[in-house]
Design an enzyme around this catalytic site. Structure first.
Site: not given
Ligand code: PSU
Ligand code: MN
Length: 331
Positions: A38, A173
């Site tokens: 990604e 996370k």
């Molecule tokens: N994994 C990481 N860093 C990131 C992400 C994933 O180590 O920044 C990103 C991914 O693109 C994931 C996003 O989809 O964080 C989540 O964003 P949100 O909580 O707004 O859905």
């Protein structure tokens, strides 16, 4: 016979919006395994220049384990499947100027011709369109703490429910509510596999205190699980969680302190919606003096190895192979 198939199956031709890099096109042509990566992690998840260095290193790790990396992003009205180095650098330098592209954003960013970095959800959609089965990220989005009032549940979870791609990650996370994240995945029938430990991983921290559904350490066994699911007609994603390497893991108590501080600041400043996760990641990197960023980089690199091994194992499976059938042969 052909008529019946034509009516029930979607056309297998690649979508017109897709644009393959020469490396990915060559891999597809000869059936070599491809691993999607990604770009939100590059543009919104890490600072420059660590984001660029990490993106390059992750691609090299995928190659070293026998698969072709396909970093996915949006530019000039096209879905780029595989980026050249200039484009990767542009994304890394533009950072948060690039749109963060999840399911709802994809049509608008494509139609406008803007530069877009795809999230887990956005990348899954593009990978599925491109026929790529394995996708490596850092940690997925999930149910945010306080979701009962904010309703902030990442679109990543709903994408896992509907799109048939394996997402290799170090869990979700730890800024999130991991228990509720797993509940939503269960509701939507998304299998949560773990490799290397029983627990679902907690990103910078190895253990979440919640078990994955099934521990499968061996790539060939993981591949049979995935094939079995899809051969049963059970569409939707599979989550494969593997922990940050021991040497790079952070202690939970310390991380919890940084998370609490960053969450309080986000609330105070009114940071919500798609800006929340990038804000928290950046703030925790500052509060930890870079320790969280180092752990994030290490876990993504490790995920890349696990994902590449799985892609190679999937490519080696005769189509139609099922876990049940393999079990019968063995017993
Ligand atoms: N994994 C990481 N860093 C990131 C992400 C994933 O180590 O920044 C990103 C991914 O693109 C994931 C996003 O989809 O964080 C989540 O964003 P949100 O909580 O707004 O859905
Ligand atoms: Mn959100």
């Amino acid at each position: 016979m052909l008529d019946a198939m034509d009516k029930t199956r979607p056309v297998a031709l690649p979508h017109a919006a897709l644009h393959f890099s020469p490396g990915v096109a060559a891999a597809r042509a000869c059936g070599r395994p491809v691993v999607a990566l990604e770009s939100t992690i590059v543009a919104h998840g890490m600072p420059f220049p660590q984001n660029l260095q990490t993106a390059r290193a992750v691609e090299a790790i995928v190659r070293a384990h026998g698969a072709e990396p396909a970093t996915i992003a949006i530019a000039e009205g096209r879905i780029l499947v595989g980026l050249d180095d200039a484009r990767l650098e542009e994304l890394a330098r533009r950072g948060r100027d690039a749109a963060k592209v999840s399911r709802r954003d994809l049509p608008g960013v494509l139609a406008s011709g803007a530069l877009g970095a795809t999230t887990v959800a956005g990348t899954m959609i593009c990978a599925a369109l491109a026929g790529i089965e394995v996708f490596v990220t850092g940690g997925i989005g999930g149910v945010h703490r306080g979701a009962a009032t904010s309703f902030d549940i990442s679109a990543d979870l709903l994408e896992l429910a509907r799109t048939s791609v394996v997402v290799v990650c170090a869990g979700a996370k730890s800024i999130l509510d991991l228990g509720l994240t797993l509940e939503v995945l269960e509701t939507h029938g998304v299998p949560v596999l773990s490799a290397g430990q029983d627990d679902f991983a907690a990103f910078w921290v190895r253990e979440s205190g919640h078990r994955a559904d099934l521990r499968l350490d061996d790539p060939a066994t993981q591949a049979r699980f995935v094939r079995t699911k899809w051969n049963l007609g059970l569409a939707g994603g599979v989550l494969l969680s593997t922990p940050v390497p021991e040497a790079d893991a952070l202690p939970r108590a310390q991380v919890d302190g940084w998370i609490d501080t960053a969450l309080a600041e986000a609330a105070h400043r009114g940071v919500t919606g798609k800006a929340l996760t990038p804000f928290l990641l950046a703030r925790i990197a500052e509060l930890s003096g870079g320790a969280s960023l180092a752990a994030n980089i290490a876990l993504v690199k490790h995920n890349a190895e696990v994902g590449a091994r799985l892609a190679v194992a999937l490519a080696a499976l005769p189509s139609g192979t099922a876990l049940v059938a393999a079990g019968r042969e063995g017993g």
